[in-house]
Design an enzyme around this catalytic site. Structure first.
Site, mmCIF file in Angstrom:
data_model
loop_
_atom_site.group_PDB
_atom_site.id
_atom_site.type_symbol
_atom_site.label_atom_id
_atom_site.label_comp_id
_atom_site.label_asym_id
_atom_site.label_seq_id
_atom_site.Cartn_x
_atom_site.Cartn_y
_atom_site.Cartn_z
ATOM 1 N N TYR A 111 0.772 -1.134 0.096
ATOM 2 C CA TYR A 111 0.082 -0.124 -0.101
ATOM 3 C C TYR A 111 0.727 1.322 0.071
ATOM 4 C CZ TYR A 111 -3.898 -3.217 1.065
ATOM 5 O OH TYR A 111 -4.889 -4.225 1.146
ATOM 6 N N LYS A 141 3.872 -15.617 2.787
ATOM 7 C CA LYS A 141 3.778 -16.509 1.418
ATOM 8 C C LYS A 141 5.299 -16.921 1.006
ATOM 9 C CE LYS A 141 1.398 -17.900 -2.105
ATOM 10 N NZ LYS A 141 0.635 -19.238 -2.117
ATOM 11 N N ASP A 201 -2.850 -18.600 1.846
ATOM 12 C CA ASP A 201 -3.968 -19.132 1.344
ATOM 13 C C ASP A 201 -4.446 -20.222 2.349
ATOM 14 O OD1 ASP A 201 -1.338 -20.202 0.891
ATOM 15 O OD2 ASP A 201 -1.829 -20.911 -1.091
ATOM 16 N N ASP A 257 -4.860 -7.185 6.109
ATOM 17 C CA ASP A 257 -6.355 -6.474 5.543
ATOM 18 C C ASP A 257 -7.268 -7.254 5.241
ATOM 19 O OD1 ASP A 257 -8.000 -4.250 4.599
ATOM 20 O OD2 ASP A 257 -6.865 -3.742 2.957
ATOM 21 N N ASP A 270 -10.595 -8.600 7.849
ATOM 22 C CA ASP A 270 -12.101 -8.674 7.168
ATOM 23 C C ASP A 270 -12.941 -9.906 6.995
ATOM 24 O OD1 ASP A 270 -12.208 -5.999 6.929
ATOM 25 O OD2 ASP A 270 -13.107 -6.131 5.069
#
Ligand code: NAD
Length: 357
Positions: free
Chosen positions: A141, A189, A221, A245, A249
């Site tokens: 970001y 990852k 994942d 992020d 959620d």
């Protein structure tokens, strides 16, 4: 001693739920004889409206001079097609950067009375109680370059981290685990990304400093899958900005509604910012039906982390649980039984429970 709190209501339901938190803090102030000094500043769409920018300098200055900041939410469909530096969300990224808020803490707890409100099976979420520690100032970001190239036919975003940035969030996560059930899951990852390989190395290096905490590494994942198939296996999860992020959620479905999730964003030594995990919810803004609990629980986190007021924070959390146990719910919590209440009524019930508690 007065505690200076800056309120950043922002847009949509942010503007509704922030006053719920203020009412609750005023009840705490009365009961525990603590003074809070409130002031309000613009951020997001309302700041674009009033000042032409999503994060005015006076808002940054006021936040830097405060003891803590409470933020509602930003985002207004009116600004959707504007250039990215003239969008409300830019205010949020900007204030996190300006206050160097590097650690986002999101507790996710399945309240027994709300298990039915989750789309997951009750037996899956029963007993889930986890904390997501998300890195907030690095990663995709913020990495540069982030741009279109070759006349728009190519694009690049940059995922960059320094060792120091990873070390401080990993330390915060280990320390958080020490205060809880002493199990840390580091999500990365590392089978693909260089940044994740460094992340994993640092977690491995740090674990000898926290011998009481058990550590596991899970690929993002797999973590996404485990969060909804077996959430009770988690205690503290630590991860980089974008993975955090998305996972936080996803974890919100455990509580049945985004309206139940508080968060704290902390700096190394500076002011903390507390906000609900949800956005400005334009679909229900102005209707007076938003669930104020995420915002109210964020205020409780503020009392605990910024003001060291554990008893007062606990009083708020107990009051919320008591009202839910009495079967009151806002529209998002979809209960077949119980009493449906709006934002103001839910807030008043919590205020009354604090006063009587
Ligand atoms: P959202 O969180 O605003 O809403 C998602 C859904 O959850 C909506 O149906 C909404 O009505 C519901 N909801 C959210 N909070 C609720 C509450 N307290 N009570 C009852 N229902 C609630 O996410 P979105 O719709 O994807 O985004 C709307 C705007 O908010 C966008 O502009 C987005 O950029 C912004 N946003 C801001 C933040 C923030 O300020 N921290 C976070 C996420 C999204």
């Amino acid at each position: 001693m007065s505690n200076k709190i800056v309120l950043l209501p922002g847009d949509g339901i942010g503007n509704e739920v922030i006053y719920a938190a203020k009412d609750v803090l005023e009840a705490i102030s009365e009961k525990y004889n603590t003074e809070f000094e409130f002031s309000s500043y613009d951020i997001g769409g309302i700041a674009l409206e009033n000042h032409g920018v999503p994060l005015p300098d006076e808002t940054i200055q006021a936040c830097k001079n405060a003891d803590a900041v409470l933020l509602g939410a930003v985002g207004d469909p009116k600004w959707e097609n504007h250039p990215s530096d003239l969008r409300p969300e830019r205010g949020l990224l900007g204030i996190r950067k300006a206050l160097d808020l590097y650690a986002n803490l999101r507790p996710v707890k399945g309240f027994p009375k709300l298990l039915h409100a989750s789309p997951l099976k009750e037996e899956v979420i029963l007993g889930s109680d986890l904390l997501i520690v998300r890195e907030l100032t690095g990663g995709l970001y913020f990495g540069q370059p982030s741009e279109r190239r070759d006349n728009g036919n190519a694009v690049v975003d940059t995922l960059s981290y320094t060792k120091k940035e990873i070390e401080r969030i990993v330390d915060k996560a280990f320390q958080s685990a020490q205060l809880r059930n002493k199990h840390l899951t580091s999500v990365d990852k590392a089978n693909v990304l260089e940044s994740s390989k460094l992340w994993r190395e640092i977690v491995e290096e740090k674990k000898s400093e926290y011998p009481d905490v058990t550590v596991e590494h899970v690929l993002v994942d797999a973590a996404a899958m485990k969060l909804i198939t077996n959430p009770t296996q988690f205690d503290v999860i630590v991860t980089e900005n974008m993975f955090g992020d998305i996972l936080s959620d996803e974890a919100s479905v455990l509580t049945g509604s985004l309206g139940m999730l508080p968060s704290a964003s902390l700096a190394e030594n500076g002011v903390g910012l507390y906000e609900p995990a949800h956005g400005s919810a334009p679909d229900i803004a102005g209707k007076g039906i938003a669930n104020p609990i995420a915002m109210i629980l964020s205020a409780a986190m503020m009392l605990r982390f910024s003001f060291d007021k554990n008893e007062e924070a606990q009083a708020i959390e107990d009051a919320v649980e008591q009202v839910l146990n009495q079967d009151y719910h806002t529209a998002d919590l979809k209960s077949e039984n119980g009493t449906l209440v709006n934002t103001v009524e839910m807030t008043q019930l919590i205020v009354d429970a604090i006063k009587q508690g």
